[in-house]
Write an enzyme that holds these catalytic residues in place. Sequence first.
Site, PDB file in Angstrom:
ATOM      1  N   GLN A  72       0.831  -1.213   0.000  1.00  0.00           N
ATOM      2  CA  GLN A  72       0.000   0.000   0.000  1.00  0.00           C
ATOM      3  C   GLN A  72       0.859   1.255   0.000  1.00  0.00           C
ATOM      4  O   GLN A  72       0.456   2.300   0.523  1.00  0.00           O
ATOM      5  CB  GLN A  72      -0.951  -0.013   1.203  1.00  0.00           C
ATOM      6  CG  GLN A  72      -2.114  -0.968   1.050  1.00  0.00           C
ATOM      7  CD  GLN A  72      -3.003  -0.601  -0.136  1.00  0.00           C
ATOM      8  OE1 GLN A  72      -3.104   0.556  -0.531  1.00  0.00           O
ATOM      9  NE2 GLN A  72      -3.640  -1.605  -0.731  1.00  0.00           N
ATOM     10  N   SER A  73       2.037   1.179  -0.573  1.00  0.00           N
ATOM     11  CA  SER A  73       2.952   2.319  -0.585  1.00  0.00           C
ATOM     12  C   SER A  73       2.343   3.514  -1.332  1.00  0.00           C
ATOM     13  O   SER A  73       2.004   3.419  -2.518  1.00  0.00           O
ATOM     14  CB  SER A  73       4.251   1.890  -1.260  1.00  0.00           C
ATOM     15  OG  SER A  73       5.019   3.016  -1.616  1.00  0.00           O
ATOM     16  N   ASN A  74       2.225   4.625  -0.626  1.00  0.00           N
ATOM     17  CA  ASN A  74       1.801   5.871  -1.277  1.00  0.00           C
ATOM     18  C   ASN A  74       2.882   6.341  -2.243  1.00  0.00           C
ATOM     19  O   ASN A  74       2.589   6.924  -3.287  1.00  0.00           O
ATOM     20  CB  ASN A  74       1.577   6.969  -0.237  1.00  0.00           C
ATOM     21  CG  ASN A  74       0.479   6.626   0.744  1.00  0.00           C
ATOM     22  OD1 ASN A  74      -0.638   6.328   0.354  1.00  0.00           O
ATOM     23  ND2 ASN A  74       0.790   6.649   2.036  1.00  0.00           N
ATOM     24  N   ALA A  76       4.999   4.504  -3.996  1.00  0.00           N
ATOM     25  CA  ALA A  76       4.991   3.733  -5.236  1.00  0.00           C
ATOM     26  C   ALA A  76       3.882   4.248  -6.160  1.00  0.00           C
ATOM     27  O   ALA A  76       4.084   4.443  -7.357  1.00  0.00           O
ATOM     28  CB  ALA A  76       4.797   2.252  -4.934  1.00  0.00           C
TER      29      ALA A  76
END
Length: 327
Positions: A72-74, A76
């Site tokens: 859930q990397s913002n 990325a």
Amino acid sequence: MNIPSRIAVANTPTPIQKLDKLSQLLNKNIYIKRDDFTGNEWSGNKIRKLEYAMHEAIQQGASVIITCGGLQSNHARATTAVANHLGLKTHLVLRGNKQDHPQGNLLLNEIMGAQISYLEPERFNTEYLSFMEKLQSEYKQKDITAYIIPMGASNGIGTFGYYNCFQEIKMQEEALSIQFDTLVTAVGSGGTYGGLFLGNLLDHSAKKIIGFNISSTPDYFKSEISKIVRESLSIMNYEAPFSEDEIHIIGDYEGIGYALAQPSELEFIKRIAVLEGLILDPVYTGKAFRGLYTELQKGTFEDSQNILFIHTGGLTGLYSFNTQFNF
Ligand SMILES: *Cc1c(COP(=O)(O)O)cnc(C)c1O
């Protein structure tokens, strides 16, 4: 001073708003800088750092951007969005398994067509750096220049995004006729704090910069952030001595670990949402704002009067917590 160039794409300056009810409740002037408004697809703090990283990538002739993060990397998701916008391809290295029905940031990454290598958590933890380097050399063999952006774009170059934000805050102080004595941010990979710290340092300004770590420990981030700031100074070819002790990171609010939420933290997010119509995220801003709130209640920042909390974004990640909230 030699500030590197950037590609200006973020929706800035972002507004500063006063949180009236919280200010009354806590007996301080509490303001929020809406860096969750930096965009839609690239909402949040990462785009400010990516403006500098992407400029360097294009300068180096890159056509592929390699970066990494959690599922859930913002960071990325913001990277994919801005890379698509600039006509570059993205290859993400994410921690976890491919999902049949992705949510939140992962859903957006799939929709935007990022190429994704999924690594099992244990493998990711030990190998993500070498994995990105291996990808880079594989691209090189195909005559493709791939540029690696580290976790969170928190390195010497990316950190200029928040050096720049510090200058933006100073201009807004003039326009609003207010001086913020304290700036507060979540700390996840350190670049946001590092950039604000760098701005404060080079400005000889006496603002307090307070960080709340949302993983790991304050000591780890003190050393990480000084490394990042030294790297930025070296890019600027500029000397400005500082000590690690000037970096203020408060622990105790990281909870049970990175991207893991406890009921008390989700309750806090609900409370603020009801009180102010303001949505914080469970991974970063919720934990950091809870830290600020609790420390203010304890009387910790006694000499702070005008406090500016940086809302670093994260709303898209919130949706993956849908089953954990109780209503
Ligand atoms: C990455 C992130 C942070 C942390 O910023 P760093 O510069 O990595 O310390 C805070 N909030 C949100 C929403 C983020 O995505």
